[in-house]
Motif scaffolding. Structure first.
Motif, PDB file in Angstrom:
ATOM      1  N   GLY A   1      18.992  36.093  34.874  1.00  0.00           N
ATOM      2  CA  GLY A   1      20.025  35.073  34.706  1.00  0.00           C
ATOM      3  C   GLY A   1      21.444  35.586  34.689  1.00  0.00           C
ATOM      4  N   SER A   2      21.627  36.904  34.595  1.00  0.00           N
ATOM      5  CA  SER A   2      22.974  37.476  34.528  1.00  0.00           C
ATOM      6  C   SER A   2      23.471  37.846  35.919  1.00  0.00           C
ATOM      7  CB  SER A   2      22.995  38.723  33.637  1.00  0.00           C
ATOM      8  OG  SER A   2      22.676  38.379  32.302  1.00  0.00           O
ATOM      9  N   ARG A   3      24.693  37.459  36.224  1.00  0.00           N
ATOM     10  CA  ARG A   3      25.282  37.701  37.540  1.00  0.00           C
ATOM     11  C   ARG A   3      25.538  39.189  37.767  1.00  0.00           C
ATOM     12  NH1 ARG A   3      29.160  34.724  40.567  1.00  0.00           N
ATOM     13  NH2 ARG A   3      29.569  35.862  42.503  1.00  0.00           N
ATOM     14  N   ILE A   4      25.177  39.670  38.935  1.00  0.00           N
ATOM     15  CA  ILE A   4      25.494  41.032  39.338  1.00  0.00           C
ATOM     16  C   ILE A   4      26.710  40.957  40.253  1.00  0.00           C
ATOM     17  CG2 ILE A   4      24.641  43.138  40.429  1.00  0.00           C
ATOM     18  CD1 ILE A   4      23.097  42.141  37.888  1.00  0.00           C
ATOM     19  N   PRO A   5      27.855  41.473  39.831  1.00  0.00           N
ATOM     20  CA  PRO A   5      29.060  41.328  40.661  1.00  0.00           C
ATOM     21  C   PRO A   5      28.953  42.170  41.929  1.00  0.00           C
ATOM     22  CG  PRO A   5      29.500  42.789  38.811  1.00  0.00           C
ATOM     23  CD  PRO A   5      28.129  42.221  38.580  1.00  0.00           C
ATOM     24  N   PRO A   6      29.722  41.810  42.954  1.00  0.00           N
ATOM     25  CA  PRO A   6      29.718  42.595  44.179  1.00  0.00           C
ATOM     26  C   PRO A   6      30.324  43.976  43.949  1.00  0.00           C
ATOM     27  CG  PRO A   6      31.448  40.948  44.248  1.00  0.00           C
ATOM     28  CD  PRO A   6      30.634  40.658  43.026  1.00  0.00           C
ATOM     29  N   PRO A   7      30.116  44.901  44.881  1.00  0.00           N
ATOM     30  CA  PRO A   7      30.750  46.224  44.748  1.00  0.00           C
ATOM     31  C   PRO A   7      32.255  46.076  44.552  1.00  0.00           C
ATOM     32  CG  PRO A   7      29.207  46.208  46.591  1.00  0.00           C
ATOM     33  CD  PRO A   7      29.315  44.791  46.120  1.00  0.00           C
ATOM     34  N   ARG A   8      32.812  46.900  43.699  1.00  0.00           N
ATOM     35  CA  ARG A   8      34.222  46.719  43.335  1.00  0.00           C
ATOM     36  C   ARG A   8      35.159  47.150  44.455  1.00  0.00           C
ATOM     37  NH1 ARG A   8      35.252  47.236  36.876  1.00  0.00           N
ATOM     38  NH2 ARG A   8      33.269  46.363  36.221  1.00  0.00           N
ATOM     39  N   ARG A   9      35.990  46.205  44.852  1.00  0.00           N
ATOM     40  CA  ARG A   9      37.082  46.510  45.781  1.00  0.00           C
ATOM     41  C   ARG A   9      38.414  46.420  45.054  1.00  0.00           C
ATOM     42  NH1 ARG A   9      37.701  42.530  48.803  1.00  0.00           N
ATOM     43  NH2 ARG A   9      36.125  41.127  47.962  1.00  0.00           N
ATOM     44  N   HIS A  10      38.360  45.985  43.791  1.00  0.00           N
ATOM     45  CA  HIS A  10      39.581  45.791  43.009  1.00  0.00           C
ATOM     46  C   HIS A  10      39.461  46.538  41.683  1.00  0.00           C
ATOM     47  CE1 HIS A  10      40.988  42.686  45.753  1.00  0.00           C
ATOM     48  NE2 HIS A  10      39.792  42.121  45.682  1.00  0.00           N
ATOM     49  N   ILE A  11      40.570  46.575  40.968  1.00  0.00           N
ATOM     50  CA  ILE A  11      40.629  47.209  39.649  1.00  0.00           C
ATOM     51  C   ILE A  11      40.686  46.115  38.588  1.00  0.00           C
ATOM     52  CG2 ILE A  11      42.027  48.699  38.141  1.00  0.00           C
ATOM     53  CD1 ILE A  11      43.067  50.040  40.736  1.00  0.00           C
ATOM     54  N   TYR A  12      39.907  46.292  37.513  1.00  0.00           N
ATOM     55  CA  TYR A  12      39.887  45.325  36.416  1.00  0.00           C
ATOM     56  C   TYR A  12      39.964  46.118  35.114  1.00  0.00           C
ATOM     57  CZ  TYR A  12      37.751  42.595  40.194  1.00  0.00           C
ATOM     58  OH  TYR A  12      37.472  41.993  41.394  1.00  0.00           O
ATOM     59  N   VAL A  13      41.044  45.917  34.370  1.00  0.00           N
ATOM     60  CA  VAL A  13      41.312  46.721  33.177  1.00  0.00           C
ATOM     61  C   VAL A  13      41.575  45.804  31.980  1.00  0.00           C
ATOM     62  CG1 VAL A  13      42.942  48.361  32.131  1.00  0.00           C
ATOM     63  CG2 VAL A  13      42.242  48.659  34.502  1.00  0.00           C
ATOM     64  N   VAL A  14      41.061  46.205  30.827  1.00  0.00           N
ATOM     65  CA  VAL A  14      41.378  45.562  29.552  1.00  0.00           C
ATOM     66  C   VAL A  14      42.309  46.481  28.779  1.00  0.00           C
ATOM     67  CG1 VAL A  14      40.464  44.900  27.299  1.00  0.00           C
ATOM     68  CG2 VAL A  14      39.241  44.248  29.371  1.00  0.00           C
ATOM     69  N   LEU A  15      43.407  45.916  28.277  1.00  0.00           N
ATOM     70  CA  LEU A  15      44.341  46.656  27.426  1.00  0.00           C
ATOM     71  C   LEU A  15      44.423  45.980  26.071  1.00  0.00           C
ATOM     72  CD1 LEU A  15      46.778  48.611  26.819  1.00  0.00           C
ATOM     73  CD2 LEU A  15      48.250  46.881  27.879  1.00  0.00           C
ATOM     74  N   ASN A  16      44.422  46.776  25.012  1.00  0.00           N
ATOM     75  CA  ASN A  16      44.727  46.268  23.677  1.00  0.00           C
ATOM     76  C   ASN A  16      46.231  46.437  23.465  1.00  0.00           C
ATOM     77  OD1 ASN A  16      44.905  45.534  20.998  1.00  0.00           O
ATOM     78  ND2 ASN A  16      43.281  46.882  20.287  1.00  0.00           N
ATOM     79  N   LYS A  17      46.973  45.392  23.806  1.00  0.00           N
ATOM     80  CA  LYS A  17      48.437  45.464  23.781  1.00  0.00           C
ATOM     81  C   LYS A  17      48.966  45.611  22.359  1.00  0.00           C
ATOM     82  CE  LYS A  17      51.471  41.970  23.907  1.00  0.00           C
ATOM     83  NZ  LYS A  17      52.576  42.401  23.013  1.00  0.00           N
ATOM     84  N   PRO A  18      49.815  46.599  22.122  1.00  0.00           N
ATOM     85  CA  PRO A  18      50.415  46.712  20.786  1.00  0.00           C
ATOM     86  C   PRO A  18      51.447  45.615  20.537  1.00  0.00           C
ATOM     87  CG  PRO A  18      50.496  48.809  21.999  1.00  0.00           C
ATOM     88  CD  PRO A  18      50.147  47.739  22.981  1.00  0.00           C
ATOM     89  N   ARG A  19      51.646  45.316  19.288  1.00  0.00           N
ATOM     90  CA  ARG A  19      52.705  44.397  18.879  1.00  0.00           C
ATOM     91  C   ARG A  19      54.060  44.986  19.251  1.00  0.00           C
ATOM     92  NH1 ARG A  19      52.891  42.171  12.642  1.00  0.00           N
ATOM     93  NH2 ARG A  19      54.377  40.455  12.940  1.00  0.00           N
ATOM     94  N   GLY A  20      54.964  44.155  19.756  1.00  0.00           N
ATOM     95  CA  GLY A  20      56.290  44.619  20.128  1.00  0.00           C
ATOM     96  C   GLY A  20      56.431  45.055  21.572  1.00  0.00           C
ATOM     97  N   VAL A  21      55.325  45.047  22.313  1.00  0.00           N
ATOM     98  CA  VAL A  21      55.357  45.415  23.729  1.00  0.00           C
ATOM     99  C   VAL A  21      55.520  44.150  24.568  1.00  0.00           C
ATOM    100  CG1 VAL A  21      53.990  46.366  25.635  1.00  0.00           C
ATOM    101  CG2 VAL A  21      54.008  47.511  23.410  1.00  0.00           C
ATOM    102  N   VAL A  22      56.457  44.178  25.501  1.00  0.00           N
ATOM    103  CA  VAL A  22      56.713  43.032  26.363  1.00  0.00           C
ATOM    104  C   VAL A  22      55.583  42.918  27.390  1.00  0.00           C
ATOM    105  CG1 VAL A  22      58.359  41.924  27.915  1.00  0.00           C
ATOM    106  CG2 VAL A  22      59.181  43.406  26.076  1.00  0.00           C
ATOM    107  N   ALA A  23      55.023  41.722  27.534  1.00  0.00           N
ATOM    108  CA  ALA A  23      53.895  41.519  28.445  1.00  0.00           C
ATOM    109  C   ALA A  23      54.384  41.359  29.876  1.00  0.00           C
ATOM    110  CB  ALA A  23      53.066  40.315  28.016  1.00  0.00           C
ATOM    111  N   THR A  24      54.963  42.437  30.392  1.00  0.00           N
ATOM    112  CA  THR A  24      55.407  42.508  31.777  1.00  0.00           C
ATOM    113  C   THR A  24      55.309  43.965  32.192  1.00  0.00           C
ATOM    114  OG1 THR A  24      57.202  41.969  33.304  1.00  0.00           O
ATOM    115  CG2 THR A  24      57.838  42.836  31.163  1.00  0.00           C
ATOM    116  N   LEU A  25      55.434  44.216  33.481  1.00  0.00           N
ATOM    117  CA  LEU A  25      55.330  45.591  33.964  1.00  0.00           C
ATOM    118  C   LEU A  25      56.681  46.295  34.030  1.00  0.00           C
ATOM    119  CD1 LEU A  25      52.667  44.995  36.748  1.00  0.00           C
ATOM    120  CD2 LEU A  25      52.308  45.961  34.477  1.00  0.00           C
TER     121      LEU A  25
END
Length: 245
Positions: free
Chosen positions: A59-83
């Protein structure tokens, strides 16, 4: 579904995805644990297009081979959410792994809010996760000033009307409270600016600290503040299901 003479053998796709060895994958197929495009597969040798066919194990989806990057960040307080920030304040770029690919963040997270933010170069997934029509749920841990009584909690639970319209949490839990503070777990599919802070201010309990701990099936877990990790295959498959990819 691709023609039998094309594509990749199903057991090879499962093995490449790290589900099991080819032999163990064949056993899973024999036992009817594998689906392709909604149909259970029990015969060996089926060929699939791993980029297009929707493959599931138990029942669990198997994603396709990765062609992209997917990252999780634990953003600290005081950091602007922009690059990039013209004022020279700390930004997400200061915490990302070095890569030639330009990433963008999914959704909002104000400067004083910490916690989970997803960054990717997958434009379609990012768009769908951010679009209000998909109603992707976000979960927050909220520390507010004061002892929130049961009446106020029920008022929050039933929903409020703010200046820009009504808001009602999908889930609300009072985790703990003392004479000076209360801790709540709030889940919303809302994307309006500062919505959690405005909800708490409306009931007389301004936010002292706010952390996003979940986006859909992705959870922050024990990821340290300021650190990143790759999204797991299980999370990616669940995210794709959530937004219809």
């Amino acid at each position: 579904m691709v023609e039998e003479t094309e594509g990749v053998r199903l057991q090879k796709v499962l093995a490449a995805a790290g589900i099991a060895s080819r032999r163990a994958s064949e056993i899973m197929i024999d036992k009817g644990r594998v689906e392709v495009n909604g149909k259970v597969v029990t015969e060996q040798g089926m060929r699939v297009d791993p980029e297009r066919d929707k493959i599931r194990v138990d029942g669990s989806r198997i994603p396709p081979p990765r062609r992209h990057i997917y990252v999780v960040l634990n953003k600290p307080r005081g950091v602007v959410a922009t690059l990039e920030d013209p004022e020279g304040r700390p930004t997400l770029s200061d915490y990302l792994p070095r890569t030639r690919e330009r990433l963008f963040h999914v959704g909002r997270l104000d400067t004083e809010t910490e916690g989970l933010i997803i960054l990717t170069n997958d434009g379609e997934l990012g768009h769908r996760l951010s679009h209000p029509s998909y109603e992707v749920r976000k979960t927050y841990m909220v520390e507010v000033a004061g002892n929130m009584d049961n009446k106020t909690f029920r008022r929050l639970e039933k929903g409020l009307r703010l200046e820009d319209g009504p808001v009602k949490p999908d889930k609300l839990k009072l985790v703990s409270r003392t004479e000076t503070r209360s801790l709540l777990n709030v889940t919303l599919h809302e994307g309006r600016n500062r919505i959690v802070r405005r909800m708490m201010e409306a009931v007389g309990h301004p936010v002292d600290r706010l952390s996003r701990i979940g986006i859909g099936p992705v959870r922050l877990g024990q990821l340290p503040v300021g650190q990143t990790r790759d999204i797991t295959p299980e999370e990616l498959g669940a995210l794709m299901d959530l937004v219809g990819l």
